[in-house]
Enzyme design. Structure first.
Site, PDB file in Angstrom:
ATOM      1  N   PRO A 147     -69.643 -17.511  33.881  1.00  0.00           N
ATOM      2  CA  PRO A 147     -70.755 -16.766  33.925  1.00  0.00           C
ATOM      3  C   PRO A 147     -70.751 -15.074  34.862  1.00  0.00           C
ATOM      4  CG  PRO A 147     -70.730 -18.898  35.822  1.00  0.00           C
ATOM      5  CD  PRO A 147     -69.588 -18.445  35.112  1.00  0.00           C
ATOM      6  N   ASN A 148     -71.318 -14.239  33.451  1.00  0.00           N
ATOM      7  CA  ASN A 148     -72.157 -13.242  33.842  1.00  0.00           C
ATOM      8  C   ASN A 148     -70.007 -12.303  33.568  1.00  0.00           C
ATOM      9  OD1 ASN A 148     -74.746 -13.113  35.059  1.00  0.00           O
ATOM     10  ND2 ASN A 148     -72.871 -14.166  36.709  1.00  0.00           N
TER      11      ASN A 148
ATOM     12  N   ARG B  45     -71.630  -5.008  34.204  1.00  0.00           N
ATOM     13  CA  ARG B  45     -71.997  -5.791  35.625  1.00  0.00           C
ATOM     14  C   ARG B  45     -70.929  -4.559  36.528  1.00  0.00           C
ATOM     15  NH1 ARG B  45     -69.130 -11.119  36.776  1.00  0.00           N
ATOM     16  NH2 ARG B  45     -70.592 -11.454  38.786  1.00  0.00           N
TER      17      ARG B  45
ATOM     18  N   TYR C 272     -66.473  -4.146  39.200  1.00  0.00           N
ATOM     19  CA  TYR C 272     -65.111  -5.441  38.185  1.00  0.00           C
ATOM     20  C   TYR C 272     -64.920  -4.028  37.137  1.00  0.00           C
ATOM     21  CZ  TYR C 272     -67.409  -9.239  40.131  1.00  0.00           C
ATOM     22  OH  TYR C 272     -68.330 -10.120  40.754  1.00  0.00           O
TER      23      TYR C 272
ATOM     24  N   ASN D  51     -61.130 -17.439  34.629  1.00  0.00           N
ATOM     25  CA  ASN D  51     -61.920 -16.868  35.601  1.00  0.00           C
ATOM     26  C   ASN D  51     -63.461 -17.421  36.263  1.00  0.00           C
ATOM     27  OD1 ASN D  51     -63.498 -14.866  37.590  1.00  0.00           O
ATOM     28  ND2 ASN D  51     -62.554 -12.970  36.352  1.00  0.00           N
TER      29      ASN D  51
ATOM     30  N   ALA E  97     -68.508 -17.016  39.863  1.00  0.00           N
ATOM     31  CA  ALA E  97     -69.061 -17.559  40.694  1.00  0.00           C
ATOM     32  C   ALA E  97     -68.660 -19.249  41.149  1.00  0.00           C
ATOM     33  CB  ALA E  97     -70.825 -17.350  40.506  1.00  0.00           C
TER      34      ALA E  97
ATOM     35  N   HIS F  44     -66.388 -20.735  43.547  1.00  0.00           N
ATOM     36  CA  HIS F  44     -66.647 -21.316  44.414  1.00  0.00           C
ATOM     37  C   HIS F  44     -68.162 -23.064  44.108  1.00  0.00           C
ATOM     38  CE1 HIS F  44     -65.185 -17.009  44.856  1.00  0.00           C
ATOM     39  NE2 HIS F  44     -66.181 -16.854  43.799  1.00  0.00           N
TER      40      HIS F  44
ATOM     41  N   ASP G 163     -62.014 -30.647  38.608  1.00  0.00           N
ATOM     42  CA  ASP G 163     -61.799 -32.122  37.852  1.00  0.00           C
ATOM     43  C   ASP G 163     -61.088 -31.924  36.832  1.00  0.00           C
ATOM     44  OD1 ASP G 163     -62.482 -32.873  40.188  1.00  0.00           O
ATOM     45  OD2 ASP G 163     -64.430 -34.135  39.386  1.00  0.00           O
TER      46      ASP G 163
ATOM     47  N   GLU H 190     -55.214 -19.450  37.413  1.00  0.00           N
ATOM     48  CA  GLU H 190     -56.727 -19.107  38.644  1.00  0.00           C
ATOM     49  C   GLU H 190     -56.775 -17.246  38.601  1.00  0.00           C
ATOM     50  OE1 GLU H 190     -57.856 -19.855  42.196  1.00  0.00           O
ATOM     51  OE2 GLU H 190     -59.365 -19.132  41.949  1.00  0.00           O
TER      52      GLU H 190
ATOM     53  N   HIS I 122     -58.760 -13.605  38.807  1.00  0.00           N
ATOM     54  CA  HIS I 122     -59.917 -12.697  39.685  1.00  0.00           C
ATOM     55  C   HIS I 122     -60.106 -11.603  39.674  1.00  0.00           C
ATOM     56  CE1 HIS I 122     -62.072 -16.238  40.621  1.00  0.00           C
ATOM     57  NE2 HIS I 122     -60.961 -17.145  41.348  1.00  0.00           N
ATOM     58  N   LEU I 123     -61.331 -10.371  38.960  1.00  0.00           N
ATOM     59  CA  LEU I 123     -61.166  -9.058  38.669  1.00  0.00           C
ATOM     60  C   LEU I 123     -60.765  -9.120  40.261  1.00  0.00           C
ATOM     61  CD1 LEU I 123     -64.182  -9.220  35.896  1.00  0.00           C
ATOM     62  CD2 LEU I 123     -61.621  -7.577  35.986  1.00  0.00           C
ATOM     63  N   SER I 124     -61.791  -9.099  40.850  1.00  0.00           N
ATOM     64  CA  SER I 124     -61.770  -8.295  41.838  1.00  0.00           C
ATOM     65  C   SER I 124     -61.226  -9.649  43.318  1.00  0.00           C
ATOM     66  CB  SER I 124     -63.434  -8.363  43.195  1.00  0.00           C
ATOM     67  OG  SER I 124     -63.416 -10.136  43.395  1.00  0.00           O
TER      68      SER I 124
ATOM     69  N   ARG J 271     -64.279 -11.050  50.400  1.00  0.00           N
ATOM     70  CA  ARG J 271     -65.895 -10.443  49.811  1.00  0.00           C
ATOM     71  C   ARG J 271     -66.713 -11.328  50.908  1.00  0.00           C
ATOM     72  NH1 ARG J 271     -66.874  -9.646  43.875  1.00  0.00           N
ATOM     73  NH2 ARG J 271     -68.833  -9.853  44.611  1.00  0.00           N
TER      74      ARG J 271
ATOM     75  N   ARG K  54     -68.341 -17.047  49.220  1.00  0.00           N
ATOM     76  CA  ARG K  54     -66.532 -16.274  47.963  1.00  0.00           C
ATOM     77  C   ARG K  54     -65.182 -16.888  49.000  1.00  0.00           C
ATOM     78  NH1 ARG K  54     -69.361 -12.861  43.903  1.00  0.00           N
ATOM     79  NH2 ARG K  54     -70.702 -11.851  45.390  1.00  0.00           N
TER      80      ARG K  54
HETATM   81  C1  DQA Z   1     -64.889 -12.163  39.774  1.00  0.00           C
HETATM   82  C2  DQA Z   1     -65.457 -12.948  41.833  1.00  0.00           C
HETATM   83  C3  DQA Z   1     -66.357 -13.960  41.795  1.00  0.00           C
HETATM   84  O1  DQA Z   1     -66.870 -14.415  43.203  1.00  0.00           O
HETATM   85  C4  DQA Z   1     -67.494 -13.749  41.068  1.00  0.00           C
HETATM   86  O2  DQA Z   1     -68.529 -14.368  41.296  1.00  0.00           O
HETATM   87  C5  DQA Z   1     -67.603 -13.110  39.911  1.00  0.00           C
HETATM   88  C6  DQA Z   1     -66.497 -12.366  39.282  1.00  0.00           C
HETATM   89  C7  DQA Z   1     -64.073 -11.577  39.773  1.00  0.00           C
HETATM   90  O3  DQA Z   1     -63.621 -12.177  38.538  1.00  0.00           O
HETATM   91  O4  DQA Z   1     -63.703 -11.323  40.572  1.00  0.00           O
HETATM   92  O5  DQA Z   1     -68.330 -13.486  38.847  1.00  0.00           O
HETATM   93  O6  DQA Z   1     -64.441 -13.858  39.485  1.00  0.00           O
END
Ligand code: DQA
Length: 151
Positions: free
Chosen positions: A16-17, A24, A29, A80, A83, A86, A93, A104, A106-108, A113, A117
């Site tokens: 999502p997002n 964003r 990001y 990725n 959210a 978490h 599963d 896995e 993540h950009l951040s 953080r 998270r």
């Molecule tokens: C994220 C980190 C997550 O905590 C966050 O909810 C995101 C982006 C990242 O790519 O850093 O939406 O997955």
């Protein structure tokens, strides 16, 4: 022989997002858009001998379905889950059942953080992780996937 038949398919799945990447919270990001990232990943994949299928879904059930598609069709998955990392037992599963390499990403760096998270339901069921490199992490993730696939 046709390259499509011999090059392993890697699904890259965003949660999502992530479709809002570039607009964003760019201070966290970055300014690259999701569409630009797709083009970059296709090129990085090609350079490594990988076919890349790029997907994004804002919904938990949609992500579960896409993990099933990766399980049936792809050689590996770079996820990725945003959210849902978490919160989602359902995505965990689906990933746990995959029995193919999963990275896995993540950009951040979520562990550096907010408190909420710090819970990560995916880390225990993936082969490897790439955190905190921004968009460049996708290049590193594809390199890692090529390694896991023995290329
Ligand atoms: C994220 C980190 C997550 O905590 C966050 O909810 C995101 C982006 C990242 O790519 O850093 O939406 O997955």
């Amino acid at each position: 022989m046709n390259n499509d038949e011999v090059q392993p398919l890697v699904m890259i799945l965003g949660g999502p997002n992530l479709s809002r990447l570039g607009q964003r919270e760019p201070e966290i990001y970055g300014s690259t858009t999701w569409a630009e990232l797709e083009m970059l990943c296709e090129k990085w994949g090609q350079d490594l001998g990988l076919r890349v299928q790029f997907n994004q879904d804002d919904f938990e059930g949609g992500m579960v379905k896409k993990v099933h598609q990766a399980t049936d069709k792809a050689a590996g998955l770079i996820i990725n889950a945003a959210a849902y990392t978490h919160t989602s037992v359902a995505i965990r599963d689906a990933v746990a059942a995959m029995e193919k390499p999963v990275i896995e990403l993540h950009l951040s760096n979520p562990t550096a953080r907010e408190e909420f998270r710090q819970t990560n339901l995916l880390t225990g069921v993936v082969n490897a992780g790439v955190f905190g490199f921004g968009v460049k992490g996708y290049k590193l993730g594809l390199e890692g996937m090529a390694h896991l696939l023995g290329l």
